[in-house]
Design a protein around this motif. Sequence first.
Motif, mmCIF file in Angstrom:
data_model
loop_
_atom_site.group_PDB
_atom_site.id
_atom_site.type_symbol
_atom_site.label_atom_id
_atom_site.label_comp_id
_atom_site.label_asym_id
_atom_site.label_seq_id
_atom_site.Cartn_x
_atom_site.Cartn_y
_atom_site.Cartn_z
ATOM 1 N N PRO A 123 0.810 -1.226 0.000
ATOM 2 C CA PRO A 123 0.000 0.000 0.000
ATOM 3 C C PRO A 123 0.841 1.273 0.000
ATOM 4 N N ILE A 124 1.988 1.236 0.664
ATOM 5 C CA ILE A 124 2.868 2.412 0.682
ATOM 6 C C ILE A 124 3.403 2.676 -0.721
ATOM 7 N N LEU A 125 3.801 1.616 -1.424
ATOM 8 C CA LEU A 125 4.281 1.785 -2.803
ATOM 9 C C LEU A 125 3.145 2.218 -3.727
ATOM 10 N N LEU A 126 1.963 1.662 -3.538
ATOM 11 C CA LEU A 126 0.820 2.047 -4.374
ATOM 12 C C LEU A 126 0.523 3.537 -4.251
ATOM 13 N N LEU A 127 0.560 4.029 -3.026
ATOM 14 C CA LEU A 127 0.240 5.437 -2.798
ATOM 15 C C LEU A 127 1.419 6.375 -3.051
ATOM 16 N N GLY A 128 2.625 5.901 -2.804
ATOM 17 C CA GLY A 128 3.762 6.808 -2.807
ATOM 18 C C GLY A 128 4.580 6.910 -4.072
ATOM 19 N N LEU A 129 4.618 5.832 -4.861
ATOM 20 C CA LEU A 129 5.432 5.896 -6.083
ATOM 21 C C LEU A 129 4.845 6.894 -7.066
ATOM 22 N N SER A 130 5.685 7.436 -7.884
ATOM 23 C CA SER A 130 5.307 8.454 -8.856
ATOM 24 C C SER A 130 4.174 7.974 -9.767
ATOM 25 N N PRO A 131 3.281 8.879 -10.139
ATOM 26 C CA PRO A 131 2.206 8.508 -11.071
ATOM 27 C C PRO A 131 2.727 8.035 -12.432
ATOM 28 N N ARG B 26 2.298 -1.709 -12.112
ATOM 29 C CA ARG B 26 3.729 -1.739 -11.814
ATOM 30 C C ARG B 26 3.971 -1.526 -10.329
ATOM 31 N N ARG B 27 3.219 -0.620 -9.724
ATOM 32 C CA ARG B 27 3.371 -0.365 -8.295
ATOM 33 C C ARG B 27 2.980 -1.598 -7.481
ATOM 34 N N LEU B 28 1.909 -2.242 -7.883
ATOM 35 C CA LEU B 28 1.459 -3.465 -7.208
ATOM 36 C C LEU B 28 2.488 -4.577 -7.386
ATOM 37 N N PHE B 29 2.949 -4.767 -8.605
ATOM 38 C CA PHE B 29 3.980 -5.762 -8.882
ATOM 39 C C PHE B 29 5.227 -5.494 -8.047
ATOM 40 N N SER B 30 5.633 -4.239 -7.949
ATOM 41 C CA SER B 30 6.828 -3.877 -7.182
ATOM 42 C C SER B 30 6.682 -4.248 -5.718
ATOM 43 N N GLY B 31 5.495 -4.079 -5.166
ATOM 44 C CA GLY B 31 5.267 -4.427 -3.770
ATOM 45 C C GLY B 31 5.490 -5.903 -3.490
ATOM 46 N N GLY C 223 10.839 7.671 -5.692
ATOM 47 C CA GLY C 223 10.734 6.215 -5.679
ATOM 48 C C GLY C 223 11.640 5.600 -4.625
ATOM 49 N N PHE C 224 12.871 6.047 -4.568
ATOM 50 C CA PHE C 224 13.813 5.518 -3.581
ATOM 51 C C PHE C 224 13.349 5.826 -2.157
ATOM 52 N N ALA C 225 12.837 7.035 -1.944
ATOM 53 C CA ALA C 225 12.356 7.411 -0.610
ATOM 54 C C ALA C 225 11.154 6.558 -0.204
#
Length: 136
Positions: free
Chosen positions: A25-33, A39-44, A104-106
Amino acid sequence: MHFTQANLWKFLVIGYPLTIAIETPILLLGLSPRHRVARRLFSGIWLTACTYPIVVLVLPPLLMPDRTLFLWVAETFAPAAECTLFWLAFGERKEWLRRSMLRGFAVITLANLSSFAFGELMEKMKWWDFLLGPNE
């Protein structure tokens, strides 16, 4: 928590989905649009899949019983490796050192720190002992 080989494998099986539930959820909300939701879900799921086995199965036998050293190494390794993997998979030359990349890194680092904090809470509350069962 007592680190036997059997407990490390139980920790992997229980901790991996918990970690994903916290970090995704943090990646879903925080990664750049610029990164689609898929991709955000996959990354998590993928980033944790790459680093979690090393943190759980490889580092404890090498670094324990010095828990402080283990935590420093593990919690430095995981976000650094995940940021590197994320950049290698999805980075673009034009994004190098731009706001999107740094964001993204943050966010990846924040996700890792959040799951670490939750794990520490579980340790303090003795929930790991309950979930893992008796030491073997």
